[in-house]
Write an enzyme that holds these catalytic residues in place. Structure first.
Site, mmCIF file in Angstrom:
data_model
loop_
_atom_site.group_PDB
_atom_site.id
_atom_site.type_symbol
_atom_site.label_atom_id
_atom_site.label_comp_id
_atom_site.label_asym_id
_atom_site.label_seq_id
_atom_site.Cartn_x
_atom_site.Cartn_y
_atom_site.Cartn_z
ATOM 1 N N ASP A 31 9.700 16.994 22.238
ATOM 2 C CA ASP A 31 9.562 15.788 24.512
ATOM 3 C C ASP A 31 8.412 15.807 24.546
ATOM 4 O OD1 ASP A 31 10.118 14.251 26.367
ATOM 5 O OD2 ASP A 31 11.920 15.519 27.364
ATOM 6 N N TYR A 144 14.021 -3.239 28.329
ATOM 7 C CA TYR A 144 15.276 -2.358 28.067
ATOM 8 C C TYR A 144 16.142 -3.042 27.296
ATOM 9 C CZ TYR A 144 18.500 1.923 28.577
ATOM 10 O OH TYR A 144 18.978 2.901 28.516
ATOM 11 N N LYS A 148 17.334 -1.863 23.262
ATOM 12 C CA LYS A 148 18.260 -1.033 22.777
ATOM 13 C C LYS A 148 19.122 -1.919 22.325
ATOM 14 C CE LYS A 148 17.842 3.113 24.835
ATOM 15 N NZ LYS A 148 17.667 4.430 24.662
#
Length: 245
Positions: A31, A144, A148
């Site tokens: 991360d 978004y 996706k």
């Protein structure tokens, strides 16, 4: 089995790490930051690696560290992602590009780099984190939805290409999940909770642990013949053709 989880310091990624630890797997959290603290709370078979999923050097270093520590990378889970709520007419090109970079390139790079190692040993598992918005549109989420949708079709393409090499590639497609990112949208009044509840037959958003269980299943021997699947974890969202309210 050793598992590299991007976005592993929080949200779905951290919940997945907890689930894999429960089933006795070794975990590498990857991360932007906070991985050391996150790993410390999960036990001795978990390491934290800070880095950027869109940076090839950082990704290569994470794969190398995982192999050096645990002997291999057997599974990659790509949980790192962002969402911005912006009217399509006003989306800056830079915002669109950043979303695509993190959500798409940031999924592909760890998968590709790990797959190079997996090919050598003849087996491996990739689990992408997609979204119900990868299968349909939503207002003010153009970037978004586009990202996706790309992740879902990338899942299918890689499953077809890498299946013969012993690598299974699947994705989970959650509805809204009560992660810190979604909670921030809720707090800012940018999340249509009533609309999601009305659309979802189970009447609620998901908890990170519920998505983590689906991820762990796709990575397990129980899913040995599942390849190229987009698994909805959405309380019936995508099945619902009749929305009230």
């Amino acid at each position: 089995m050793s598992v590299l989880i991007t976005g592993g310091a929080q949200g779905i990624g951290y919940a997945a790490a907890q689930r894999f630890v429960e089933t006795g797997e070794k975990v590498c959290l990857f991360d932007l930051g906070g991985t050391a603290d996150a790993a410390a709370g999960l036990g001795s078979d978990v390491i934290g690696i800070d880095g950027d999923v869109t940076n090839e050097v950082d990704v290569d270093a994470a794969i190398t560290k995982c192999i050096e520590t645990f002997g291999s990378v057997d599974c990659v889970v790509t949980s790192a992602g962002i969402v911005k709520v912006e009217a399509a007419l006003d989306v800056p090109v830079a915002d669109f590009a950043k979303t695509m970079a993190i959500n798409v390139t940031g999924s592909f790079l760890p998968a590709q780099r790990a797959a190079r190692h997996m090919v050598e040993k003849g087996s491996g598992i990739i689990v992408f984190v997609g979204s119900v918005y990868g299968e349909g549109g939503a207002p003010q989420r153009t970037s978004y939805c586009a990202s996706k949708g790309a992740v879902h079709n990338m899942t299918r393409a890689l499953a077809v290409e890498w299946g013969a090499m012993g690598i299974r590639v699947n994705a989970v497609a959650p509805t809204g999940v009560r992660t810190p990112m979604v909670q921030d949208l809720i707090d800012k009044g940018l999340y249509n909770m009533a609309g999601v509840q009305n659309r979802t037959p189970l009447g609620r958003i998901a908890e990170p642990a519920e998505i983590a269980s689906a991820i762990q299943y796709l990575a397990s021997p129980s899913a040995s013949m599942i390849n190229g699947a987009i698994l909805p974890v959405d309380g019936g969202w995508t099945a619902n053709g009749y929305t009230i309210g």
